[in-house]
Design a protein around this motif. Structure first.
Motif, mmCIF file in Angstrom:
data_model
loop_
_atom_site.group_PDB
_atom_site.id
_atom_site.type_symbol
_atom_site.label_atom_id
_atom_site.label_comp_id
_atom_site.label_asym_id
_atom_site.label_seq_id
_atom_site.Cartn_x
_atom_site.Cartn_y
_atom_site.Cartn_z
ATOM 1 N N LYS A 120 -9.533 -49.437 -116.737
ATOM 2 C CA LYS A 120 -9.979 -50.822 -116.582
ATOM 3 C C LYS A 120 -11.146 -50.898 -115.606
ATOM 4 C CE LYS A 120 -5.807 -53.125 -118.173
ATOM 5 N NZ LYS A 120 -4.497 -53.701 -117.830
ATOM 6 N N THR A 174 -14.845 -52.559 -115.804
ATOM 7 C CA THR A 174 -15.214 -53.533 -114.773
ATOM 8 C C THR A 174 -16.525 -53.176 -114.082
ATOM 9 O OG1 THR A 174 -12.885 -54.026 -114.372
ATOM 10 C CG2 THR A 174 -14.453 -54.693 -112.668
ATOM 11 N N THR A 181 -19.225 -51.087 -118.814
ATOM 12 C CA THR A 181 -19.416 -52.513 -118.512
ATOM 13 C C THR A 181 -19.966 -53.341 -119.676
ATOM 14 O OG1 THR A 181 -21.535 -51.956 -117.456
ATOM 15 C CG2 THR A 181 -19.633 -52.237 -116.015
ATOM 16 N N ARG A 212 -17.236 -55.361 -121.648
ATOM 17 C CA ARG A 212 -16.340 -56.334 -121.029
ATOM 18 C C ARG A 212 -16.132 -57.548 -121.938
ATOM 19 N NH1 ARG A 212 -18.533 -56.991 -114.892
ATOM 20 N NH2 ARG A 212 -20.477 -56.793 -116.040
ATOM 21 N N VAL A 213 -14.893 -57.941 -122.073
ATOM 22 C CA VAL A 213 -14.549 -59.136 -122.838
ATOM 23 C C VAL A 213 -13.745 -60.059 -121.935
ATOM 24 C CG1 VAL A 213 -14.637 -58.074 -125.122
ATOM 25 C CG2 VAL A 213 -12.539 -57.911 -123.782
ATOM 26 N N SER A 214 -13.319 -61.191 -122.486
ATOM 27 C CA SER A 214 -12.693 -62.219 -121.647
ATOM 28 C C SER A 214 -11.244 -61.898 -121.287
ATOM 29 C CB SER A 214 -12.747 -63.571 -122.359
ATOM 30 O OG SER A 214 -12.094 -63.502 -123.608
ATOM 31 N N ILE A 215 -10.674 -60.839 -121.876
ATOM 32 C CA ILE A 215 -9.314 -60.433 -121.527
ATOM 33 C C ILE A 215 -9.343 -59.018 -120.960
ATOM 34 C CG2 ILE A 215 -8.126 -61.935 -123.178
ATOM 35 C CD1 ILE A 215 -8.027 -59.656 -125.129
ATOM 36 N N SER A 266 -9.191 -55.281 -120.361
ATOM 37 C CA SER A 266 -9.284 -54.146 -121.273
ATOM 38 C C SER A 266 -9.695 -52.903 -120.510
ATOM 39 C CB SER A 266 -10.294 -54.420 -122.390
ATOM 40 O OG SER A 266 -11.620 -54.391 -121.905
ATOM 41 N N THR A 280 -6.759 -53.142 -125.398
ATOM 42 C CA THR A 280 -6.014 -54.158 -124.670
ATOM 43 C C THR A 280 -4.541 -53.796 -124.846
ATOM 44 O OG1 THR A 280 -5.711 -55.637 -126.558
ATOM 45 C CG2 THR A 280 -7.762 -55.869 -125.294
#
Length: 291
Positions: free
Chosen positions: A239, A243, A248, A251-254, A256, A275
């Motif tokens: 993760k 991040t 990078t 990156r998505v909204s949840i 991962s 995820t």
């Protein structure tokens, strides 16, 4: 029976995911020319880590131009293999995320790997080695773990394309005789969101005849490969890759985790992302091996 009719075949494929995957592959590859990327092929596989179900599979961009299913053909994995080997070493109790590794370029018995980039420190923690994808640290780690042990772990993760020629330190960087297929790579990574349990993969749920008789049903023999603590650490590290590390752009909204992979001359470009509910592998390159 199939030609006579009456069979009902139930698959794991999610039509919405499959359509989204096909559009993503088509649209991205169509943009490569304008972005200076000389790749004509791409593949994508998405698995449910809790069941092993294949939810989407795209084997290429245009079936009329190329009939190869690149989703099931072994390719050089590059750095995408590193988390599997690091996880094996953590599982064996050799390292943890704060262990310091020697990342200084040097000769490993006539094998001289290189770090990429100008900001490669001489020493690094395991966490930073994975997040920044340092090569020398990965080779040192494999020397500690031993190639035979690493190969046993890879085989326990369902990777069937390993050869005797792979028993060397280049394995740490994905240097393999044949490589790993996107499908088998996705299945191997499912152990991270599934608490260390490997389930494999399948597409056919069941086949039923005209009388309602069940002719075939899928059955996977799950097995534990990694301890809970191992996958908790690896999940945290992967993760961090997304991040603030090499992943990078993914990156998505949840929440991962993921890992990039690049081979010599960019012949194979990988991203493995996951995820808690889905593991997806994307491979980009040329089926004839051109850079």
């Amino acid at each position: 029976k199939l030609y006579q009719g009456g069979l009902k075949i139930y698959t794991t494929i999610d039509p919405r995911m499959q359509l989204a995957a096909e559009k993503a592959i088509h649209n991205n590859v169509a943009s490569f020319t304008y972005r200076g990327i000389k790749a004509q092929d791409a593949a994508l596989v998405s698995l449910n880590p809790g069941t092993g179900e294949i939810k989407a599979m795209v084997g290429g961009v245009n079936f009329e131009q190329n009939q190869l299913n690149m989703a099931v053909i072994a390719r050089q994995p590059g750095s995408a293999i590193k988390p599997l080997i690091y996880a094996a070493a953590i599982n064996e109790g050799l390292i943890n995320d704060n262990t310091t590794l020697n990342n200084k370029e040097r000769n490993f018995n006539n094998y001289q790997p290189k770090n990429f980039g100008i900001n490669s420190p001489d020493t690094t923690t395991v966490r930073e080695a994975i997040v920044r994808s340092h090569n020398i640290a990965a080779v040192e780690l494999l020397e500690m773990l031993k190639t035979d042990k690493a190969i046993k772990y890879l085989q326990s993760l369902g990777i069937t394309s390993i050869t005797d020629d792979d028993k060397n330190l280049a394995l740490a960087l994905g240097g393999m005789s044949k490589g790993i297929s996107p499908l088998q790579m996705a299945a191997a990574y499912t152990t991270f969101p599934s608490k260390g349990i490997f389930k494999g993969h399948y597409t056919i749920q069941k086949i039923v005849d005209e009388g309602g008789k069940n002719l075939f049903g899928s059955h996977l023999n799950e097995k534990r490969v990694f301890k809970n603590r191992t996958v908790e650490l690896m999940d945290s590290i992967l993760k961090d890759v997304v991040t603030y590390g090499t992943g990078t752009p993914a990156r998505v909204s949840i929440a991962s985790g993921g890992k990039t992979g690049t081979t010599s001359d960019s012949r194979d470009l990988w991203y493995v992302g996951y995820t808690s509910e889905l593991v997806t592998v994307v491979w980009v390159g040329n089926s004839d091996g051109k850079p």
